[in-house]
Design a protein around this motif. Structure first.
Motif, short mmCIF file in Angstrom:
data_model
loop_
_atom_site.label_atom_id
_atom_site.label_comp_id
_atom_site.label_asym_id
_atom_site.label_seq_id
_atom_site.Cartn_x
_atom_site.Cartn_y
_atom_site.Cartn_z
N ARG A 255 60.19 18.89 54.66
CA ARG A 255 60.88 17.65 54.28
C ARG A 255 60.86 17.38 52.73
N PRO A 278 67.03 16.96 52.88
CA PRO A 278 66.78 17.10 54.16
C PRO A 278 67.62 15.83 54.90
N LEU A 280 67.46 13.58 57.91
CA LEU A 280 66.54 13.31 58.97
C LEU A 280 67.18 12.46 60.25
N VAL A 287 63.75 16.75 61.23
CA VAL A 287 64.84 17.20 60.35
C VAL A 287 66.00 17.81 61.16
#
Length: 382
Positions: A255, A278, A280, A287
């Motif tokens: 991440r 990333p 989320l 992720v």
């Protein structure tokens, strides 16, 4: 009168120093020879004008004058030339006769003592003068070098000043970028009136003109490109990144937000772009994708670019999550679901006939071969 003196002084200065222009002198300058001729001619004229005085036979000898002058001005060579000329005139004028009771060696010492002294004094004083000339020559070279450096620095400073003025004019006359197009694109995207591919293309072209970017969805096995912006037709960026790749491990596994401006992140990007962030889920517990910039203008790449990607990734997370939730019952992996539901190419870039025309058998074979090649070589090819 002053102008005449200046006019005459300049060429005479060149005559006195011409041999010092490129190195130490070997032969005396022309001024030394001119002075030698003038001095001896003057003494000869005085001797002819006053024969009863015997000017050339006076004590001390008048020949000391050109020898000392030339040795102290121009060094050893000029002094020895003056001594040689004085010796020639001295011999030509006639030497004294041998005295009664004087042996031959005493006679030779008496008549040649003065020329030997002339040559010795010319050598000693000339060497001192040559040492001064060498020091002066080194000082002149160093001064010339400093002048050249100062001239180059002054030119460089003027060039920098001109460049600063041009930049100031560009900044004062340039049109400020309006934030309204960015706000309009964000508003339409938040309202859901645009597809993901179109929204990505509009945002990147508005915020970072000329940027190549892509949006990928992730599953435990790979990341798949579902939208891209600014990619040329011959783009060789990978459309699928396996879980074993350093970029997948850093962004999806750890991440991490990557940027080539940060030390060590370039190894993780591995040539797949200049920045990545990333995407989320809404609860931030997993992720679900990656927002990546493959190429962009260096003027736009800065430390704050990561924060910009973080904002955009939160917006795209909502749309990706909606697409994945709506297709949860299909039984496909999340990345494959999103790739099916969301356009893999921006409508602004894809040709209009690509979505409407059915694929021919030849096109199907070509697509299958291309998919096999990407499975084998998922990374960017040169």
């Amino acid at each position: 009168m002053t102008d005449l003196k200046t006019t005459l002084r300049t060429p005479w200065s060149h005559l006195k120093n011409w041999s010092l222009a490129t190195g130490l002198p070997v032969l005396p300058p022309p001024a030394a020879l001119i002075e030698l001729v003038v001095l001896f001619a003057t003494m000869g004229l005085i001797d002819l004008a006053f024969p009863s005085v015997g000017f050339l036979n006076l004590e001390p000898s008048p020949f000391w004058l050109p020898i000392l002058l030339l040795s102290l001005q121009y060094g050893t060579v000029a002094g020895v030339l003056a001594a040689a000329a004085a010796t020639g005139v001295y011999v030509f004028n006639g030497v004294g006769e041998q005295a009664v009771g004087e042996n031959f060696f005493s006679y030779l010492l008496r008549i040649w003592a003065l020329p030997i002294l002339w040559i010795g004094v010319a050598l000693v004083l000339g060497q001192f003068r040559l040492r001064q000339i060498a020091v002066k020559h080194d000082a002149r070279l160093k001064l010339q070098q400093r002048d050249d450096e100062a001239t180059r620095l002054a030119g460089y400073a003027r060039e920098l000043e001109d460049r600063c003025h041009r930049l100031e004019r560009q900044l004062t006359t340039g049109t400020a970028i309006s934030a309204k197009p960015v706000l309009d694109a964000l508003a339409e995207f938040a309202a859901g009136s645009r597809e993901v591919g179109t929204a990505l293309d509009t945002l990147t072209k508005t915020i970072w003109p000329g940027t190549q970017a892509s949006l990928l969805t992730a599953d435990p096995h790979c990341c798949v490109v579902i939208a891209k912006s600014g990619w040329p037709e011959t783009a060789s960026w990978a459309t699928e990144i396996p879980a074993s790749h350093p970029l997948y491990r850093a962004v999806i596994g750890e991440r991490r937000a990557l940027s080539i401006l940060n030390m060590g992140d370039e190894n993780s990007l591995a040539g797949h772009g200049v920045a990545a962030h990333p995407v989320l889920s809404s609860s931030s517990d997993r992720v679900i994708g990656m927002l990546k910039i493959e190429a962009m203008d260096p003027d736009y790449l800065e430390r704050a670019t990561i924060n910009h990607l973080r904002l955009l990734s939160r917006l795209f997370a909502l749309r990706i999550a909606e697409a994945q939730n709506s297709d949860a019952g299909t039984g496909l992996p999340p990345a494959k679901i999103s790739a099916r539901r969301l356009p893999a190419r921006s409508p602004a870039v894809a040709p209009a006939t690509e979505a409407s025309a059915p694929a021919s058998p030849t096109q199907v074979s070509t697509v299958a071969a291309e998919g096999a090649r990407r499975k084998i070589h998922p990374l960017r090819s040169s």
